[in-house]
Design an enzyme around this catalytic site. Structure first.
Site, mmCIF file in Angstrom:
data_model
loop_
_atom_site.group_PDB
_atom_site.id
_atom_site.type_symbol
_atom_site.label_atom_id
_atom_site.label_comp_id
_atom_site.label_asym_id
_atom_site.label_seq_id
_atom_site.Cartn_x
_atom_site.Cartn_y
_atom_site.Cartn_z
ATOM 1 N N PHE A 103 0.822 -1.209 0.000
ATOM 2 C CA PHE A 103 0.000 0.000 0.000
ATOM 3 C C PHE A 103 0.860 1.265 0.000
ATOM 4 O O PHE A 103 0.473 2.278 -0.599
ATOM 5 C CB PHE A 103 -0.947 -0.016 1.197
ATOM 6 C CG PHE A 103 -2.174 -0.850 0.962
ATOM 7 C CD1 PHE A 103 -3.252 -0.321 0.280
ATOM 8 C CD2 PHE A 103 -2.241 -2.160 1.399
ATOM 9 C CE1 PHE A 103 -4.384 -1.083 0.039
ATOM 10 C CE2 PHE A 103 -3.353 -2.928 1.168
ATOM 11 C CZ PHE A 103 -4.440 -2.386 0.478
ATOM 12 N N HIS A 104 1.999 1.245 0.675
ATOM 13 C CA HIS A 104 2.900 2.401 0.589
ATOM 14 C C HIS A 104 3.388 2.610 -0.836
ATOM 15 O O HIS A 104 3.479 3.754 -1.313
ATOM 16 C CB HIS A 104 4.100 2.204 1.527
ATOM 17 C CG HIS A 104 3.828 2.572 2.952
ATOM 18 N ND1 HIS A 104 3.163 1.733 3.826
ATOM 19 C CD2 HIS A 104 4.118 3.687 3.667
ATOM 20 C CE1 HIS A 104 3.072 2.320 5.006
ATOM 21 N NE2 HIS A 104 3.635 3.505 4.936
ATOM 22 N N GLU A 105 3.690 1.528 -1.518
ATOM 23 C CA GLU A 105 4.156 1.641 -2.901
ATOM 24 C C GLU A 105 3.056 2.165 -3.822
ATOM 25 O O GLU A 105 3.295 3.003 -4.680
ATOM 26 C CB GLU A 105 4.637 0.272 -3.386
ATOM 27 C CG GLU A 105 5.158 0.249 -4.806
ATOM 28 C CD GLU A 105 6.434 1.059 -4.970
ATOM 29 O OE1 GLU A 105 6.691 1.528 -6.096
ATOM 30 O OE2 GLU A 105 7.171 1.223 -3.974
#
Length: 508
Positions: free
Chosen positions: A431-433
């Protein structure tokens, strides 16, 4: 016996009698004042009596003062010992944590404000006013209507999930079909915004905002489906009605947490959950009684101020540093380290402002407007002694979601604890990516790698904490690798990859 009494004994006796008289007189005076202050009279001569009492009290106070002077004359002589016990210096290792250091903390704040004020003035004198919103809101921002329409259409996915749960509640759909439909709905809520952003050359801020909304919707829908699935299983395996009737007959409170909180498919519960500052679904939440309107206005003002300060740091400091830098992996290593360290301080300020604006101001504003009671959106993560403690404390909504829907389900399915933690970090890294790479149209997995590198840091800081239990070595390692080196490095990597992509696109 009187003839054998020495002058020293006579002085001691006199001092003792004087101290006794002084204490008795003082106690009598205090009792007289207390008794007089608690007495209520309605007599017309009350003021005259009070004036006489004040005069007599003044005489007694003069008498006590004279006796105290005589007490000082005998007790505080030059021959009296000044050192009467074993004491530590306030800053010694044994006594440093036994007292407050608020004054030193205030000094640090004053020094930071003075130093940063000088740097701001020096930067403006040297480079001028560099505020330019082109990176955030370019001319293309006016054509970002597809992203805006996509954001407005996201509520269609929660409505579809509600219809599925309604049909499942009425036993129109088997469990496998319910799982399949929820999988399609949650996947669509994430892929639909990704495709819209990739097809539109939108502004960076617009893309990040839409991706954050879509990720939040995905997490909420997963919690909604998972929780209702568990409630259906409980409703089928336990006769809740008979348990409730038995508890009423025996006049004993039921130990089941689901009595009084039955499985339901109320649309109102889903709507409240989708706008509430939480990622974990339940049919009811702790609520407050009213909305403090003045408090909400104060928080909005703070939100505007800190958001403006954050934008000022980005435009005035971070953008020039990044533009004057080289790719960290394609140039001089020493120069890259210098750029990372120079970028670390303003980046740290922006990150702290972001945390304060979102987790403290915005989530509390939203909770106050919705009368949401549980406002533990973060803990004292700045005191974390291991990287694992930091991830448990800095983002409580995500942490509770991870524990509820990933960690414990993995343990219930006989997955080892270490592997369950690794899976949780894997989901977080994905999700950060997505939130960074999709708006930048760059898929180099820098954010993914940065989050996964936290796993060995978890092991290292945990080992150091077990070996040096009273130290803050793990806390310093966290600040160094996460804030001073990690985040600035990701900023430089994504910026140069984004500029390279734009250069190739313009050359075509």
């Amino acid at each position: 016996m009187a003839a054998l009494e020495s002058p020293e004994n006579h002085i001691k006796a006199t001092a003792t009698s004087t101290a006794t008289t002084s204490s008795s007189t003082t106690s009598d005076l205090n009792f007289s004042v207390r008794r007089r202050s608690t007495t209520v009279t309605d007599s017309p001569s009350t003021e005259m009596m009070e004036s006489e009492d004040l005069k007599s009290n003044g005489k007694e106070c003069d008498k006590v003062t004279n006796e105290n002077r005589s007490d000082i004359k005998f007790n505080y002589r030059p021959s009296m010992p000044a050192h009467r016990g074993v004491r530590e210096s306030p800053l010694s290792s044994d006594a440093i944590f036994k007292q407050s250091h608020a004054g030193l903390f205030n000094l640090c704040i004053v020094v930071l404000v003075a130093i940063n004020s000088r740097l701001i003035i020096e930067n403006i004198i040297k480079y001028g006013w560099l505020i330019n919103g082109g990176f955030w809101f370019s001319s293309k921002s006016l054509r970002d209507w597809p992203l805006f329409m996509c954001c407005l259409s996201l509520p269609a996915f929660p409505f579809a999930a509600y219809l599925v749960e309604k049909l499942a509640y009425q036993n129109y759909l088997p469990q496998l079909v319910v799982v399949f439909l929820h999988t399609i709905i949650t996947t669509g809520s994430l892929l639909y915004p990704v495709l819209v952003i990739l097809r539109c050359d939108s502004a960076f801020l617009s893309g990040v905002t839409l991706m954050l909304f879509s990720c939040i919707v995905w997490l909420k829908l997963v919690s909604y489906a998972h929780t209702n699935s568990d409630l259906r299983a409980i409703a089928k395996s336990i006769d809740r009605v008979s348990i409730f009737e038995k508890a009423q007959q025996e006049d004993v409170p039921s130990i089941s947490p689901y009595v009084g909180n039955p499985y339901d498919t109320y649309f109102k519960s889903l709507v409240y959950f989708m706008v509430a500052p939480t990622l974990c679904y339940q049919s009811s939440y702790p609520r407050t009684e009213s909305v403090r309107k003045g408090w909400v206005v104060q928080q909005f003002v703070k939100l505007i101020i800190f958001t403006g300060f954050m934008g000022f740091i980005i435009e005035q400091y971070i953008n020039p540093i990044v533009k004057n830098s080289q790719h960290p992996f394609k140039g001089n290593l020493l120069y890259a380290i210098e750029r990372v360290l120079k970028l670390s301080v303003p980046n740290l300020y922006v990150w702290l402002c972001m945390f304060y604006c979102f987790f403290h101001l915005w989530l509390n504003i939203l909770a106050e407007l919705l009368c949401f009671g549980d406002r533990e959106f973060y803990k004292d993560w700045w005191n974390a002694r291991t990287v694992e403690e930091y991830w448990r404390m800095w983002n409580m909504p995500v942490h509770k979601w991870m524990v509820r829907h990933i960690y414990f389900p993995c343990l219930r399915n006989k997955i080892p604890k270490g592997l369950a933690i690794l899976i949780a970090f894997l989901v977080s890294a994905v999700f950060h990516e997505l939130c960074i790479a999709v708006p930048c149209h760059v898929f180099k997995l820098w954010a993914f790698i940065g989050i996964m590198l936290q796993v060995p840091l978890v092991v290292i800081t945990k080992f150091l904490q077990n070996k040096f239990r009273s130290s803050m070595v793990g806390n310093m390692i966290f600040w160094l690798f996460f804030s001073i080196l990690g985040q600035p490095m990701c900023v430089l990597l994504y910026y140069h990859d984004l500029m390279n992509r734009k250069g190739k696109t313009e050359s075509r």
